[in-house]
Design a protein around this motif. Structure first.
Motif, mmCIF file in Angstrom:
data_model
loop_
_atom_site.group_PDB
_atom_site.id
_atom_site.type_symbol
_atom_site.label_atom_id
_atom_site.label_comp_id
_atom_site.label_asym_id
_atom_site.label_seq_id
_atom_site.Cartn_x
_atom_site.Cartn_y
_atom_site.Cartn_z
ATOM 1 N N UNK A 89 0.828 -1.209 0.000
ATOM 2 C CA UNK A 89 0.000 0.000 0.000
ATOM 3 C C UNK A 89 0.857 1.252 0.000
ATOM 4 N N UNK A 90 1.933 1.227 0.780
ATOM 5 C CA UNK A 90 2.835 2.371 0.783
ATOM 6 C C UNK A 90 3.494 2.572 -0.592
ATOM 7 N N UNK A 91 3.834 1.444 -1.219
ATOM 8 C CA UNK A 91 4.409 1.541 -2.566
ATOM 9 C C UNK A 91 3.413 2.135 -3.549
ATOM 10 N N UNK A 92 2.171 1.679 -3.463
ATOM 11 C CA UNK A 92 1.128 2.212 -4.345
ATOM 12 C C UNK A 92 0.917 3.702 -4.090
ATOM 13 N N UNK A 93 0.859 4.072 -2.800
ATOM 14 C CA UNK A 93 0.668 5.487 -2.475
ATOM 15 C C UNK A 93 1.815 6.341 -3.012
ATOM 16 N N UNK A 94 3.041 5.824 -2.890
ATOM 17 C CA UNK A 94 4.195 6.558 -3.414
ATOM 18 C C UNK A 94 4.128 6.731 -4.921
ATOM 19 N N UNK A 95 3.700 5.666 -5.602
ATOM 20 C CA UNK A 95 3.594 5.766 -7.057
ATOM 21 C C UNK A 95 2.504 6.746 -7.467
#
Length: 482
Positions: free
Chosen positions: A87-93
């Motif tokens: 989720x953090x990766x998705x939010x960063x992207x």
């Protein structure tokens, strides 16, 4: 540097990286049989069953069952941590897509690009005005020169190739005369042909050089409008004839004298010219004199044809041609420069437009991937619950088969895994419909910017050509090129 804001936006487009890999192998399935073997479920179930553990009245899971449930809870916690990381990766992207920032840069670029392009046009107009002033000065000089000297024709300015041919002819004449004179003078030279050529160099250069100088600087004044200049030209022509005859007679007499007198030949030549200039006694001497006069006349004619016969006319014409060429070249360079700037601007705009559509697709793909990952986590929790019940069933069946007392009542109850419900942060996400509308507006603004830059370019070219109203001859080449 033009289009600073646009270049900043374009650089951000080229440097952005939104690549990601969608994978469904985020939560690997547990192997029930292997887990049963690892935890020694059947062995411990049989052992506890023989001891009638847990007791028939037991209400809670025994130690083995708690270990099984603990392992499942551990896998659930580990899977949830993976989900959080994803989720953090998705939010960063999603943050890296930075639509609001891109829209801001687009507004900034639209506000600055047209003014930058117009500033470049204004700079070109200033430069072209300077070249136009130089051309005007050259035109005025030509008009004044023609009026003052009553000339109604164009100046004859030979091309670079024709001038090179004429100069080459003079060089050939000098070389031929040196060689031929050297042959004739070798008779009286102690060093033979080498000595004769050495002595002939001076005579050849003097003969050809005098003819060239008189033709170029003096005799051309015969066609001048001023009677005083005409008189100077006539005197120059007379002086040329005298010098040509004197040099070639001296050369011929020197040949005869040097053959008999080793010292004082120069004094004897002067005496013979003063007393009897035509008193040559040998045919070769007359031939040497005739060749010298012939070469001198050729050099004289070549010198007269090196440029326009009217003194100063060719120089004025060359300055006018140079100013006109500078004006034409300057205009063509300015138009080409504007065309390159316009094309570079349009290429960057097109790439930015493509990038907006690509960012929207990437945003939708990221959100879909995140939704799919969340769904996989929910399915994984169900898988963990089924796995836990399967392992517990294996334990209880082994326990039940070895017992001599009744089994606890809870053995018939299925294990319920406490689910974790992920909380998605969607407050900063763009609604796809709103995002689509904003992108369409931005693309329309960018397309309008291309149209404005194109119109500014056409107006600039027209503005440059308006300067040709004063100089129609100067604008022909530029209009064809534009």
């Amino acid at each position: 540097m033009p289009f600073e804001a646009l270049n900043k936006l374009w650089t951000s487009v080229r440097e952005s990286s939104h690549d990601f890999r969608a994978s469904t192998e985020i939560f690997p399935s547990l192997d029930t049989d292997k887990l049963v073997q690892t935890l020694e479920v059947r062995e411990k179930g049989t052992e506890n069953g023989r001891a009638n553990r847990p007791a028939p009245s037991a209400q809670s899971l025994d130690e083995v069952e708690q270990r099984i449930v603990g392992r499942i809870e551990q896998e659930k916690a580990s899977a949830y941590q993976v989900l959080e990381d994803q989720s953090q990766t998705f939010d960063g992207r999603l943050r890296n897509l930075d639509f609001e920032g891109q829209f801001g840069l687009i507004r900034q670029a639209n506000a600055a690009s047209l003014s930058d392009f117009k500033a470049e046009i204004a700079s070109g107009v200033d430069e072209l005005h300077g070249l136009r002033r130089d051309l005007k000065i050259a035109e005025d000089e030509m008009t004044s020169f023609k009026r003052q000297h009553r000339l109604d024709r164009a100046a004859k300015v030979p091309s670079a190739g024709a001038t090179s041919v004429k100069i080459a002819l003079l060089v050939v004449l000098v070389l031929i005369e040196i060689v031929m004179n050297g042959n004739f003078l070798a008779k009286g030279s102690e060093q033979g042909i080498i000595g004769g050529i050495t002595e002939a160099v001076v005579f050849a250069v003097l003969n050809i050089g005098a003819a060239l100088l008189f033709a170029f600087f003096c005799v051309r004044n015969l066609v001048h409008r001023s009677w005083l200049m005409k008189l100077g030209g006539l005197l120059g022509l007379t002086a040329y004839i005298v010098v040509a005859l004197a040099v070639n007679l001296a050369l011929a007499h020197y040949r005869e004298v040097s053959a008999t007198i080793l010292e004082g030949a120069g004094t004897e030549v002067i005496r013979r010219i003063q007393e009897n200039p035509l008193g040559l006694t040998e045919l070769n001497s007359w031939m040497l004199f005739a060749i010298g006069i012939f070469f001198s006349i050729l050099a004289f004619i070549d010198g007269c044809m090196l440029t326009d016969p009217y003194p100063g006319f060719a120089g004025v014409q060359r300055r006018l041609d140079e100013a006109r060429q500078n004006y034409i070249s300057g205009k063509l360079d300015l138009i080409d420069n504007l065309r390159e700037i316009r094309d570079d601007h349009n290429d960057k705009i097109e790439e930015i437009v493509r990038d907006l559509s690509s960012r929207r697709q990437e945003s939708a793909a990221i959100i879909a991937h995140r939704t799919r990952t969340t769904g996989l986590f929910a399915e994984y929790q169900s898988h963990l619950e089924r796995t836990a019940n399967a392992v517990l069933t294996a334990y209880r069946e082994a326990n039940r088969a070895a017992r001599t007392e009744p089994e606890p009542q809870y053995f018939t109850s299925a294990y319920k895994l406490e689910r974790i419900t992920p909380v998605l942060k969607t407050s900063e996400e763009w609604d796809d419909r709103v995002l689509s509308e904003r992108i369409q507006v931005a693309q329309a603004e960018l397309s309008d910017q291309i149209r404005k830059i194109g119109s500014a370019f056409e107006m600039a070219v027209e503005q440059y050509h308006r300067l040709d109203n004063l100089f129609p001859e100067a604008g022909v080449g530029a209009e064809q090129a534009a």
